[in-house]
Design a protein around this motif. Sequence first.
Motif, PDB file in Angstrom:
ATOM      1  N   TRP A 184     -31.315  49.332  22.142  1.00  0.00           N
ATOM      2  CA  TRP A 184     -32.531  48.805  21.218  1.00  0.00           C
ATOM      3  C   TRP A 184     -32.503  47.177  20.856  1.00  0.00           C
ATOM      4  N   ASN A 185     -31.077  47.045  20.612  1.00  0.00           N
ATOM      5  CA  ASN A 185     -30.697  45.322  20.451  1.00  0.00           C
ATOM      6  C   ASN A 185     -31.295  44.662  21.546  1.00  0.00           C
ATOM      7  N   MET A 186     -31.111  44.962  22.713  1.00  0.00           N
ATOM      8  CA  MET A 186     -31.503  44.244  23.970  1.00  0.00           C
ATOM      9  C   MET A 186     -32.796  44.204  24.259  1.00  0.00           C
ATOM     10  N   ILE A 187     -33.389  45.598  23.904  1.00  0.00           N
ATOM     11  CA  ILE A 187     -35.050  45.576  24.117  1.00  0.00           C
ATOM     12  C   ILE A 187     -35.591  44.493  23.083  1.00  0.00           C
ATOM     13  N   TYR A 188     -35.387  44.474  21.872  1.00  0.00           N
ATOM     14  CA  TYR A 188     -35.948  43.414  20.924  1.00  0.00           C
ATOM     15  C   TYR A 188     -35.483  42.036  21.526  1.00  0.00           C
ATOM     16  N   LYS A 189     -34.238  41.970  21.701  1.00  0.00           N
ATOM     17  CA  LYS A 189     -33.766  40.503  22.140  1.00  0.00           C
ATOM     18  C   LYS A 189     -34.645  39.963  23.357  1.00  0.00           C
ATOM     19  N   ILE A 190     -34.809  40.805  24.499  1.00  0.00           N
ATOM     20  CA  ILE A 190     -35.576  40.423  25.569  1.00  0.00           C
ATOM     21  C   ILE A 190     -36.997  40.142  25.087  1.00  0.00           C
ATOM     22  N   LEU A 191     -37.380  41.079  24.240  1.00  0.00           N
ATOM     23  CA  LEU A 191     -39.079  40.811  23.762  1.00  0.00           C
ATOM     24  C   LEU A 191     -38.891  39.403  23.199  1.00  0.00           C
ATOM     25  N   ALA A 192     -37.937  38.960  22.266  1.00  0.00           N
ATOM     26  CA  ALA A 192     -38.027  37.533  21.479  1.00  0.00           C
ATOM     27  C   ALA A 192     -37.813  36.402  22.411  1.00  0.00           C
ATOM     28  N   ASP A 193     -36.989  36.648  23.499  1.00  0.00           N
ATOM     29  CA  ASP A 193     -36.844  35.736  24.361  1.00  0.00           C
ATOM     30  C   ASP A 193     -38.182  35.295  25.241  1.00  0.00           C
ATOM     31  N   ALA A 194     -38.618  36.669  25.455  1.00  0.00           N
ATOM     32  CA  ALA A 194     -40.144  36.135  26.275  1.00  0.00           C
ATOM     33  C   ALA A 194     -41.126  35.607  25.606  1.00  0.00           C
ATOM     34  N   LEU A 195     -40.900  35.719  24.019  1.00  0.00           N
ATOM     35  CA  LEU A 195     -41.956  35.031  23.204  1.00  0.00           C
ATOM     36  C   LEU A 195     -41.334  33.576  22.802  1.00  0.00           C
ATOM     37  N   GLY A 196     -40.207  33.268  23.384  1.00  0.00           N
ATOM     38  CA  GLY A 196     -39.638  31.895  23.223  1.00  0.00           C
ATOM     39  C   GLY A 196     -39.022  31.907  21.699  1.00  0.00           C
ATOM     40  N   LYS A 197     -38.711  32.928  20.854  1.00  0.00           N
ATOM     41  CA  LYS A 197     -38.166  32.768  19.544  1.00  0.00           C
ATOM     42  C   LYS A 197     -36.898  33.664  19.461  1.00  0.00           C
ATOM     43  N   GLU A 198     -36.053  33.461  18.367  1.00  0.00           N
ATOM     44  CA  GLU A 198     -35.022  34.286  17.976  1.00  0.00           C
ATOM     45  C   GLU A 198     -35.491  35.212  16.950  1.00  0.00           C
ATOM     46  N   ALA A 199     -35.122  36.390  17.307  1.00  0.00           N
ATOM     47  CA  ALA A 199     -35.721  37.739  16.317  1.00  0.00           C
ATOM     48  C   ALA A 199     -34.766  37.623  15.105  1.00  0.00           C
ATOM     49  N   LYS A 200     -35.361  37.716  13.897  1.00  0.00           N
ATOM     50  CA  LYS A 200     -34.614  37.767  12.744  1.00  0.00           C
ATOM     51  C   LYS A 200     -34.384  39.370  12.452  1.00  0.00           C
ATOM     52  N   VAL A 201     -33.420  39.982  12.950  1.00  0.00           N
ATOM     53  CA  VAL A 201     -33.175  41.522  13.182  1.00  0.00           C
ATOM     54  C   VAL A 201     -32.676  41.976  11.641  1.00  0.00           C
ATOM     55  N   VAL A 202     -33.130  42.819  11.183  1.00  0.00           N
ATOM     56  CA  VAL A 202     -32.632  43.728   9.956  1.00  0.00           C
ATOM     57  C   VAL A 202     -32.188  45.077  10.563  1.00  0.00           C
ATOM     58  N   ILE A 252     -40.420  48.723   3.416  1.00  0.00           N
ATOM     59  CA  ILE A 252     -39.174  49.073   3.730  1.00  0.00           C
ATOM     60  C   ILE A 252     -37.914  47.866   3.558  1.00  0.00           C
ATOM     61  N   LEU A 253     -38.381  46.756   4.088  1.00  0.00           N
ATOM     62  CA  LEU A 253     -37.404  45.640   3.830  1.00  0.00           C
ATOM     63  C   LEU A 253     -37.030  45.463   2.595  1.00  0.00           C
ATOM     64  N   LYS A 254     -38.184  45.471   1.613  1.00  0.00           N
ATOM     65  CA  LYS A 254     -37.975  45.129   0.266  1.00  0.00           C
ATOM     66  C   LYS A 254     -37.007  46.204  -0.560  1.00  0.00           C
ATOM     67  N   ALA A 255     -37.257  47.484   0.047  1.00  0.00           N
ATOM     68  CA  ALA A 255     -36.668  48.828  -0.587  1.00  0.00           C
ATOM     69  C   ALA A 255     -35.151  48.526   0.015  1.00  0.00           C
ATOM     70  N   TYR A 256     -35.028  48.077   1.195  1.00  0.00           N
ATOM     71  CA  TYR A 256     -33.465  48.068   1.839  1.00  0.00           C
ATOM     72  C   TYR A 256     -32.809  47.099   1.109  1.00  0.00           C
ATOM     73  N   ASN A 257     -33.332  46.131   1.016  1.00  0.00           N
ATOM     74  CA  ASN A 257     -32.732  44.900   0.248  1.00  0.00           C
ATOM     75  C   ASN A 257     -32.229  45.083  -1.341  1.00  0.00           C
ATOM     76  N   GLN A 258     -32.930  45.741  -2.040  1.00  0.00           N
ATOM     77  CA  GLN A 258     -32.978  46.208  -3.210  1.00  0.00           C
ATOM     78  C   GLN A 258     -31.612  47.332  -3.055  1.00  0.00           C
ATOM     79  N   TYR A 259     -31.718  48.207  -1.941  1.00  0.00           N
ATOM     80  CA  TYR A 259     -30.555  49.278  -2.193  1.00  0.00           C
ATOM     81  C   TYR A 259     -29.435  48.536  -1.582  1.00  0.00           C
ATOM     82  N   LYS A 260     -29.473  47.413  -0.988  1.00  0.00           N
ATOM     83  CA  LYS A 260     -28.180  46.673  -0.743  1.00  0.00           C
ATOM     84  C   LYS A 260     -27.501  46.102  -1.975  1.00  0.00           C
ATOM     85  N   ARG A 261     -28.471  45.602  -2.726  1.00  0.00           N
ATOM     86  CA  ARG A 261     -27.823  44.745  -4.082  1.00  0.00           C
ATOM     87  C   ARG A 261     -27.311  45.785  -4.990  1.00  0.00           C
TER      88      ARG A 261
END
Length: 330
Positions: free
Chosen positions: A225-243, A320-329
């Motif tokens: 799945w890391n490669m799937i998202y990387k390939i998508l981001a590359d095709a969009l011309g961006k770097e994905a900020k993956v969490v 989800i991102l907010k809850a996960y960041n709070q969980y990490k803290r």
Amino acid sequence: MKVLFIGGTGNISTASSLLAVERGVDLYHLNRGTNKAGLAGVNTILGDINKPEELAELQKHTWDVVVNWIAFTPEDIERDIQLFQGKTKQYIFISSASCYQTPLQYPIITESTPLCNNLWDYSHDKIRSEDRLMKAYRETGFPITIVRPSLTYDTVIPIAIGGFREWTTADRILKGKEIIVHGDGTSLWTVTHADDFAKGFVGLLGLTTAIGHAFHITSDEILSWNMIYKILADALGKEAKVVHIASDFICKMEPSFTGTLLADKGESVIFDNSKIKTFVPSFKATIPFSEGIRRTLKWFNENPQHKIINQEKDDKIERILKAYNQYKRN
């Protein structure tokens, strides 16, 4: 051959329609005329399969093959058996590879892998539909063939969260926002371009030896799945900020993701395509995801009205991102 597609203009079925016509099939579509009606070379019968009063024209025909792309429940199958018993030499049901055993006891899937998925109503209903068809085949000789696509794409983005028929995660990548990849992203998956799927599928049309059999049809390209998202981001011309976030955590926060994650994409899956290659020797998937996703993005750019940003889904991703960041803290 005279072939009926119920549906036939969707993400997967359009490519199969076009290839069937190219190969000389006398192809008919039964649809409501709301999506890409009138593909070149296809005869269209207007009607809704769920409305008997609209099927008078359909009832005049007999078929070499009937394919239902939009059957989902045993009730749909019961209706089709009544409609097409004695009127077709082959009936192809489009099931789903999500029907296979979940969780898997063995990661390499063949057509003999048990069907068992009680985590997702969609998959469970497809399994029940297959059971009804096998019963009809055994008891009355109803000439069935079952096809189980996995994650197949053409005009959709084949990712787990914020994709498919929407542009939500693509938009987040383009804007430099964080995106969610389930787990650690190292589980394995296969995405299949509809043009490749069509090569195997059209080869099954009218194939007498396929009666009574089930097939999956996928690419042999295996990606994390890391490669799937990387390939998508590359095709969009961006770097994905993956969490990376565990699927259990995602689904606890947003239970609506349970079907697509815990019941489908949350673990490694490797498809063995030996059977379709045996029955259709010409079948070979040749479109890598790095090429196919560029075709898909080109289609979106040419049809910007389909760049749908699902605000509700985007809000869920943020929660989800907010809850996960709070969980990490903590």
